[in-house]
Structure formats: structure tokens, C-alpha cells
Motif scaffolding. Structure first.
Motif, mmCIF file in Angstrom:
data_model
loop_
_atom_site.group_PDB
_atom_site.id
_atom_site.type_symbol
_atom_site.label_atom_id
_atom_site.label_comp_id
_atom_site.label_asym_id
_atom_site.label_seq_id
_atom_site.Cartn_x
_atom_site.Cartn_y
_atom_site.Cartn_z
ATOM 1 N N ALA A 22 0.832 -1.212 0.000
ATOM 2 C CA ALA A 22 0.000 0.000 0.000
ATOM 3 C C ALA A 22 0.863 1.256 0.000
ATOM 4 O O ALA A 22 0.619 2.188 -0.779
ATOM 5 N N GLU A 23 1.867 1.296 0.854
ATOM 6 C CA GLU A 23 2.703 2.492 0.980
ATOM 7 C C GLU A 23 3.518 2.776 -0.278
ATOM 8 O O GLU A 23 3.765 3.937 -0.596
ATOM 9 N N ARG A 24 3.917 1.725 -0.989
ATOM 10 C CA ARG A 24 4.645 1.929 -2.255
ATOM 11 C C ARG A 24 3.796 2.691 -3.258
ATOM 12 O O ARG A 24 4.323 3.345 -4.158
ATOM 13 N N LYS A 25 2.483 2.593 -3.101
ATOM 14 C CA LYS A 25 1.559 3.259 -4.021
ATOM 15 C C LYS A 25 0.925 4.500 -3.397
ATOM 16 O O LYS A 25 -0.101 4.987 -3.862
ATOM 17 N N GLY A 26 1.531 4.994 -2.307
ATOM 18 C CA GLY A 26 1.053 6.226 -1.702
ATOM 19 C C GLY A 26 -0.149 6.069 -0.782
ATOM 20 O O GLY A 26 -0.796 7.050 -0.429
ATOM 21 N N ARG A 27 -0.461 4.848 -0.389
ATOM 22 C CA ARG A 27 -1.571 4.608 0.526
ATOM 23 C C ARG A 27 -0.997 4.412 1.935
ATOM 24 O O ARG A 27 0.213 4.482 2.136
ATOM 25 N N THR A 28 -1.855 4.166 2.924
ATOM 26 C CA THR A 28 -1.389 4.172 4.307
ATOM 27 C C THR A 28 -1.729 2.889 5.059
ATOM 28 O O THR A 28 -2.622 2.135 4.659
ATOM 29 N N GLN A 29 -1.028 2.708 6.180
ATOM 30 C CA GLN A 29 -1.340 1.599 7.085
ATOM 31 C C GLN A 29 -2.757 1.742 7.616
ATOM 32 O O GLN A 29 -3.467 0.755 7.772
ATOM 33 N N LYS A 30 -3.171 2.965 7.877
ATOM 34 C CA LYS A 30 -4.525 3.211 8.369
ATOM 35 C C LYS A 30 -5.564 2.664 7.388
ATOM 36 O O LYS A 30 -6.570 2.077 7.795
ATOM 37 N N GLU A 31 -5.323 2.836 6.095
ATOM 38 C CA GLU A 31 -6.247 2.313 5.083
ATOM 39 C C GLU A 31 -6.224 0.785 5.046
ATOM 40 O O GLU A 31 -7.271 0.147 4.906
ATOM 41 N N VAL A 32 -5.046 0.208 5.185
ATOM 42 C CA VAL A 32 -4.943 -1.260 5.255
ATOM 43 C C VAL A 32 -5.741 -1.766 6.451
ATOM 44 O O VAL A 32 -6.527 -2.713 6.329
ATOM 45 N N ASP A 33 -5.556 -1.117 7.592
ATOM 46 C CA ASP A 33 -6.291 -1.518 8.795
ATOM 47 C C ASP A 33 -7.798 -1.366 8.594
ATOM 48 O O ASP A 33 -8.577 -2.234 8.999
ATOM 49 N N GLU A 34 -8.218 -0.286 7.961
ATOM 50 C CA GLU A 34 -9.642 -0.072 7.714
ATOM 51 C C GLU A 34 -10.230 -1.204 6.871
ATOM 52 O O GLU A 34 -11.345 -1.677 7.128
ATOM 53 N N ILE A 35 -9.478 -1.658 5.892
ATOM 54 C CA ILE A 35 -9.912 -2.784 5.059
ATOM 55 C C ILE A 35 -10.042 -4.045 5.909
ATOM 56 O O ILE A 35 -11.036 -4.768 5.822
ATOM 57 N N ILE A 36 -9.052 -4.303 6.748
ATOM 58 C CA ILE A 36 -9.092 -5.490 7.615
ATOM 59 C C ILE A 36 -10.273 -5.406 8.575
ATOM 60 O O ILE A 36 -11.009 -6.385 8.745
ATOM 61 N N PHE A 37 -10.481 -4.241 9.172
ATOM 62 C CA PHE A 37 -11.605 -4.071 10.106
ATOM 63 C C PHE A 37 -12.936 -4.291 9.382
ATOM 64 O O PHE A 37 -13.835 -4.949 9.903
ATOM 65 N N LEU A 104 -6.576 -1.358 -3.247
ATOM 66 C CA LEU A 104 -6.021 -0.191 -2.559
ATOM 67 C C LEU A 104 -4.750 0.275 -3.268
ATOM 68 O O LEU A 104 -4.588 1.464 -3.565
ATOM 69 N N ALA A 105 -3.871 -0.670 -3.562
ATOM 70 C CA ALA A 105 -2.599 -0.338 -4.210
ATOM 71 C C ALA A 105 -2.806 0.192 -5.633
ATOM 72 O O ALA A 105 -1.973 0.942 -6.135
ATOM 73 N N LYS A 106 -3.904 -0.174 -6.252
ATOM 74 C CA LYS A 106 -4.185 0.310 -7.614
ATOM 75 C C LYS A 106 -4.851 1.682 -7.619
ATOM 76 O O LYS A 106 -5.162 2.218 -8.668
ATOM 77 N N GLY A 107 -5.093 2.231 -6.425
ATOM 78 C CA GLY A 107 -5.599 3.591 -6.341
ATOM 79 C C GLY A 107 -7.107 3.733 -6.251
ATOM 80 O O GLY A 107 -7.616 4.848 -6.325
ATOM 81 N N LYS A 108 -7.830 2.638 -6.082
ATOM 82 C CA LYS A 108 -9.290 2.754 -5.943
ATOM 83 C C LYS A 108 -9.630 3.522 -4.675
ATOM 84 O O LYS A 108 -8.900 3.488 -3.687
ATOM 85 N N SER A 109 -10.762 4.184 -4.697
ATOM 86 C CA SER A 109 -11.216 4.914 -3.513
ATOM 87 C C SER A 109 -11.653 3.922 -2.444
ATOM 88 O O SER A 109 -12.097 2.807 -2.757
ATOM 89 N N MET A 110 -11.543 4.330 -1.198
ATOM 90 C CA MET A 110 -11.962 3.461 -0.096
ATOM 91 C C MET A 110 -13.446 3.128 -0.199
ATOM 92 O O MET A 110 -13.856 2.023 0.109
ATOM 93 N N GLU A 111 -14.230 4.061 -0.671
ATOM 94 C CA GLU A 111 -15.666 3.829 -0.842
ATOM 95 C C GLU A 111 -15.913 2.645 -1.775
ATOM 96 O O GLU A 111 -16.741 1.782 -1.489
ATOM 97 N N LYS A 112 -15.178 2.578 -2.879
ATOM 98 C CA LYS A 112 -15.347 1.466 -3.816
ATOM 99 C C LYS A 112 -14.769 0.165 -3.251
ATOM 100 O O LYS A 112 -15.350 -0.904 -3.417
ATOM 101 N N ILE A 113 -13.623 0.273 -2.596
ATOM 102 C CA ILE A 113 -13.002 -0.922 -2.020
ATOM 103 C C ILE A 113 -13.920 -1.562 -0.997
ATOM 104 O O ILE A 113 -14.074 -2.784 -0.968
#
Length: 116
Positions: A22-37, A104-113
Motif C-alpha cells: 500500500a505504501e509503495r503506491k502512496g496509501r497508508t497503514q490506516k487504510e490497510v487496517d480499515e480494510i481489515i476491520f 487499494l494499491a491500484k488507487g481505488k477509492s476506499m468507498e469502492k473498495i
């Protein structure tokens, strides 16, 4: 196919790889955690426990508070296999998580993910 090696893999070993991807593509740990939650029903504290206990994927999903009912909306290909066609529920849940992190890594919005 013998999936036992994947099932016994410690989630704590894969979790940092999800974050790095995620971070390599400019996303965050917080977003990864949100997906897991969203997918599993874990919260920050219970995820920390899973990571601290070095729980494997089998345990991670077996004790997930609740797999999100909208997970059935996850479609696509991971490792050359359509996730919606995987019959083994544990493997399907693992691949659902992989697919969400890929999105997430491909840049999709969290809403779509999160299938909102």
C-alpha cells in the motif's frame, strides 16, 4: 491443492507486506487496517492481539468477529483464480483480503473498495 501451508502462515508475517504494498503506491497503514476491520470485524485492539500472538491465517479468520456480508460483492482475479468461485471459505476469505489490498494499491477509492 494443499492450502495448509498458507493457512498456517502467521498473519503477522504477511501484514507488513500488505502495508508495504500500500505504501509503495502512496496509501497508508490506516487504510490497510480499515480494510481489515471492514472485512473481518476486528478492531485496533483485537488486530494487535492477533499480531502479537503470531496467529496464523486459519486462526485469524476463524476468530474474526464477523465477516462482512458485503464481502460477497468482491469479484475479480487473484493469483489467476476468480475469488468469487473459490469453494474453500478460508481460502476465499484470504483471497478477498488480497484482492482488497490489490485494489487499494491500484488507487481505488476506499468507498469502492469497501463496497459502499
Amino acid at each position: 491443492m494443499d492450502n495448509s501451508k498458507i493457512y498456517k502462515m502467521p498473519f503477522a508475517k504477511v501484514y507488513p507486506l500488505y502495508i508495504q504494498k500500500a505504501e509503495r503506491k502512496g496509501r497508508t497503514q490506516k487504510e490497510v487496517d480499515e480494510i481489515i476491520f471492514w472485512l473481518t470485524g476486528y478492531d485496533k485492539y483485537s488486530l494487535f492481539q492477533i499480531l502479537s500472538n503470531n496467529s496464523d491465517f486459519d486462526t485469524f479468520f476463524k476468530y474474526a468477529p464477523k465477516i462482512n456480508p458485503n464481502a460477497a460483492k468482491i469479484k475479480g482475479i487473484v493469483c489467476g483464480i476468480r475469488v468469487e468461485n473459490i469453494e474453500d471459505k478460508l481460502m476465499q476469505h484470504i483471497r478477498f483480503l488480497d484482492k482488497l489490498i490489490d485494489e487499494l494499491a491500484k488507487g481505488k477509492s476506499m468507498e469502492k473498495i469497501l463496497r459502499e
